[in-house]
Motif scaffolding. Sequence first.
Motif, PDB file in Angstrom:
ATOM      1  N   VAL A  43      53.701  17.644 -53.928  1.00 57.19           N
ATOM      2  CA  VAL A  43      54.886  17.836 -54.780  1.00 57.19           C
ATOM      3  C   VAL A  43      55.287  19.307 -54.931  1.00 57.19           C
ATOM      4  N   ASP A  44      54.625  20.206 -54.242  1.00 60.05           N
ATOM      5  CA  ASP A  44      54.999  21.617 -54.248  1.00 60.05           C
ATOM      6  C   ASP A  44      55.970  21.866 -53.092  1.00 60.05           C
ATOM      7  N   TYR A  45      57.122  21.214 -53.159  1.00 60.78           N
ATOM      8  CA  TYR A  45      58.105  21.198 -52.073  1.00 60.78           C
ATOM      9  C   TYR A  45      58.486  22.597 -51.588  1.00 60.78           C
ATOM     10  N   GLN A  46      58.632  23.523 -52.520  1.00 59.33           N
ATOM     11  CA  GLN A  46      59.086  24.875 -52.209  1.00 59.33           C
ATOM     12  C   GLN A  46      58.173  25.564 -51.191  1.00 59.33           C
ATOM     13  N   LYS A  47      56.921  25.164 -51.126  1.00 62.61           N
ATOM     14  CA  LYS A  47      55.950  25.815 -50.229  1.00 62.61           C
ATOM     15  C   LYS A  47      55.910  25.178 -48.831  1.00 62.61           C
TER      16      LYS A  47
ATOM     17  N   VAL B 196      63.736  25.016 -47.947  1.00 62.10           N
ATOM     18  CA  VAL B 196      63.644  23.952 -48.933  1.00 62.10           C
ATOM     19  C   VAL B 196      64.402  24.421 -50.164  1.00 62.10           C
ATOM     20  N   LYS B 197      65.301  23.582 -50.637  1.00 64.80           N
ATOM     21  CA  LYS B 197      66.058  23.897 -51.846  1.00 64.80           C
ATOM     22  C   LYS B 197      65.916  22.725 -52.813  1.00 64.80           C
ATOM     23  N   ILE B 198      65.398  23.021 -54.001  1.00 63.02           N
ATOM     24  CA  ILE B 198      65.273  21.979 -55.018  1.00 63.02           C
ATOM     25  C   ILE B 198      66.619  21.858 -55.719  1.00 63.02           C
ATOM     26  N   ILE B 199      67.268  20.720 -55.548  1.00 60.91           N
ATOM     27  CA  ILE B 199      68.584  20.484 -56.150  1.00 60.91           C
ATOM     28  C   ILE B 199      68.420  20.025 -57.593  1.00 60.91           C
TER      29      ILE B 199
ATOM     30  N   VAL C 148      61.179  14.161 -64.422  1.00 59.72           N
ATOM     31  CA  VAL C 148      59.910  13.447 -64.388  1.00 59.72           C
ATOM     32  C   VAL C 148      60.038  12.258 -63.437  1.00 59.72           C
ATOM     33  N   GLY C 149      59.210  12.240 -62.408  1.00 62.03           N
ATOM     34  CA  GLY C 149      59.192  11.114 -61.486  1.00 62.03           C
ATOM     35  C   GLY C 149      60.247  11.126 -60.398  1.00 62.03           C
ATOM     36  N   LYS C 150      61.121  12.148 -60.364  1.00 65.11           N
ATOM     37  CA  LYS C 150      62.163  12.176 -59.338  1.00 65.11           C
ATOM     38  C   LYS C 150      62.549  13.610 -59.000  1.00 65.11           C
ATOM     39  N   ALA C 151      62.713  13.854 -57.712  1.00 64.70           N
ATOM     40  CA  ALA C 151      63.162  15.167 -57.251  1.00 64.70           C
ATOM     41  C   ALA C 151      64.148  14.969 -56.106  1.00 64.70           C
ATOM     42  N   ARG C 152      65.245  15.725 -56.148  1.00 63.40           N
ATOM     43  CA  ARG C 152      66.211  15.732 -55.043  1.00 63.40           C
ATOM     44  C   ARG C 152      66.058  17.079 -54.344  1.00 63.40           C
ATOM     45  N   ILE C 153      65.708  17.003 -53.042  1.00 67.91           N
ATOM     46  CA  ILE C 153      65.373  18.198 -52.278  1.00 67.91           C
ATOM     47  C   ILE C 153      66.219  18.256 -51.013  1.00 67.91           C
ATOM     48  N   GLU C 154      66.731  19.464 -50.715  1.00 73.93           N
ATOM     49  CA  GLU C 154      67.449  19.691 -49.457  1.00 73.93           C
ATOM     50  C   GLU C 154      66.522  20.449 -48.522  1.00 73.93           C
ATOM     51  N   TYR C 155      66.404  19.948 -47.288  1.00 72.68           N
ATOM     52  CA  TYR C 155      65.530  20.549 -46.291  1.00 72.68           C
ATOM     53  C   TYR C 155      66.338  21.067 -45.115  1.00 72.68           C
ATOM     54  N   GLY C 156      65.834  22.096 -44.491  1.00 71.89           N
ATOM     55  CA  GLY C 156      66.353  22.591 -43.224  1.00 71.89           C
ATOM     56  C   GLY C 156      65.192  22.680 -42.259  1.00 71.89           C
TER      57      GLY C 156
ATOM     58  N   LEU D 164      66.843  14.545 -49.525  1.00 71.05           N
ATOM     59  CA  LEU D 164      66.060  13.358 -49.857  1.00 71.05           C
ATOM     60  C   LEU D 164      65.904  13.224 -51.360  1.00 71.05           C
ATOM     61  N   ASP D 165      65.891  11.990 -51.833  1.00 72.16           N
ATOM     62  CA  ASP D 165      65.442  11.690 -53.186  1.00 72.16           C
ATOM     63  C   ASP D 165      63.988  11.270 -53.085  1.00 72.16           C
ATOM     64  N   HIS D 166      63.132  11.982 -53.809  1.00 77.35           N
ATOM     65  CA  HIS D 166      61.700  11.669 -53.858  1.00 77.35           C
ATOM     66  C   HIS D 166      61.421  10.950 -55.169  1.00 77.35           C
ATOM     67  N   PHE D 167      60.777   9.820 -55.088  1.00 76.26           N
ATOM     68  CA  PHE D 167      60.402   9.046 -56.269  1.00 76.26           C
ATOM     69  C   PHE D 167      58.890   9.168 -56.421  1.00 76.26           C
ATOM     70  N   GLU D 168      58.467   9.966 -57.403  1.00 79.57           N
ATOM     71  CA  GLU D 168      57.062  10.315 -57.589  1.00 79.57           C
ATOM     72  C   GLU D 168      56.403   9.366 -58.586  1.00 79.57           C
ATOM     73  N   ASP D 169      55.448   8.629 -58.102  1.00 82.33           N
ATOM     74  CA  ASP D 169      54.660   7.749 -58.959  1.00 82.33           C
ATOM     75  C   ASP D 169      53.228   8.278 -58.901  1.00 82.33           C
ATOM     76  N   GLY D 170      53.105   9.555 -59.274  1.00 77.50           N
ATOM     77  CA  GLY D 170      51.873  10.266 -59.004  1.00 77.50           C
ATOM     78  C   GLY D 170      50.870  10.216 -60.111  1.00 77.50           C
ATOM     79  N   PRO D 171      49.663  10.629 -59.749  1.00 75.60           N
ATOM     80  CA  PRO D 171      49.311  11.256 -58.479  1.00 75.60           C
ATOM     81  C   PRO D 171      48.896  10.275 -57.381  1.00 75.60           C
ATOM     82  N   GLY D 172      49.336   9.043 -57.460  1.00 74.22           N
ATOM     83  CA  GLY D 172      48.892   8.064 -56.472  1.00 74.22           C
ATOM     84  C   GLY D 172      49.881   7.709 -55.388  1.00 74.22           C
ATOM     85  N   ALA D 173      51.177   7.913 -55.631  1.00 72.76           N
ATOM     86  CA  ALA D 173      52.140   7.460 -54.632  1.00 72.76           C
ATOM     87  C   ALA D 173      53.486   8.172 -54.773  1.00 72.76           C
ATOM     88  N   MET D 174      54.161   8.276 -53.660  1.00 70.52           N
ATOM     89  CA  MET D 174      55.527   8.806 -53.617  1.00 70.52           C
ATOM     90  C   MET D 174      56.253   8.113 -52.479  1.00 70.52           C
ATOM     91  N   ARG D 175      57.532   7.874 -52.685  1.00 71.82           N
ATOM     92  CA  ARG D 175      58.376   7.380 -51.600  1.00 71.82           C
ATOM     93  C   ARG D 175      59.648   8.212 -51.606  1.00 71.82           C
TER      94      ARG D 175
END
Length: 146
Positions: free
Chosen positions: A22-26, A37-40, A44-52, A64-75
């Motif tokens: 979940v440390d997308y910026q890195k 990587v740009k965090i839009i 809690v539980g959701k992140a919208r990230i732009e990637y190049g 992408l929309d990341h749906f974090e159900d952590g620390p066990g799962a993400m889609r």
Amino acid sequence: MAEASKTIVMAAPRDRIWEVIVDYQKYPEFVDGAQKVKIISRDVGKARIEYGIQLLGKDITYTLDHFEDGPGAMRWSLIDSNILKANTGSWKLTDLGGTRTEVTYSLGLDFKIYVPGMILNGLVKSSLPKMPESFEKRTLKVMKSH
């Protein structure tokens, strides 16, 4: 769409692996081909990230929309891209006790441009093993620095 999944056992606690995921910026520091990587947005539980990224000799941007159900799962699922028609996937982390975690990484890709099936399947299957390995190396490096 080409789809594949890989499961490995990492020698790291589930929570540490999750922190790296979940440390997308890195990501540009350790994910092959990731250039920006740009965090839009982040809630809690959701992140919208732009990637190049650089892939198949092309600059590809996607959100992408990341749906974090952590620390066990993400889609995740694709919101927008200049070249991708689909980008879906998931991480599943199962604590095996101590410093062992079963990690399953799944990926589905499709392109707006024509990419022969053999190349598309090869791309997914060749990049698939690299992704969990990259995250494992990064997690071990982070653990050593703490």
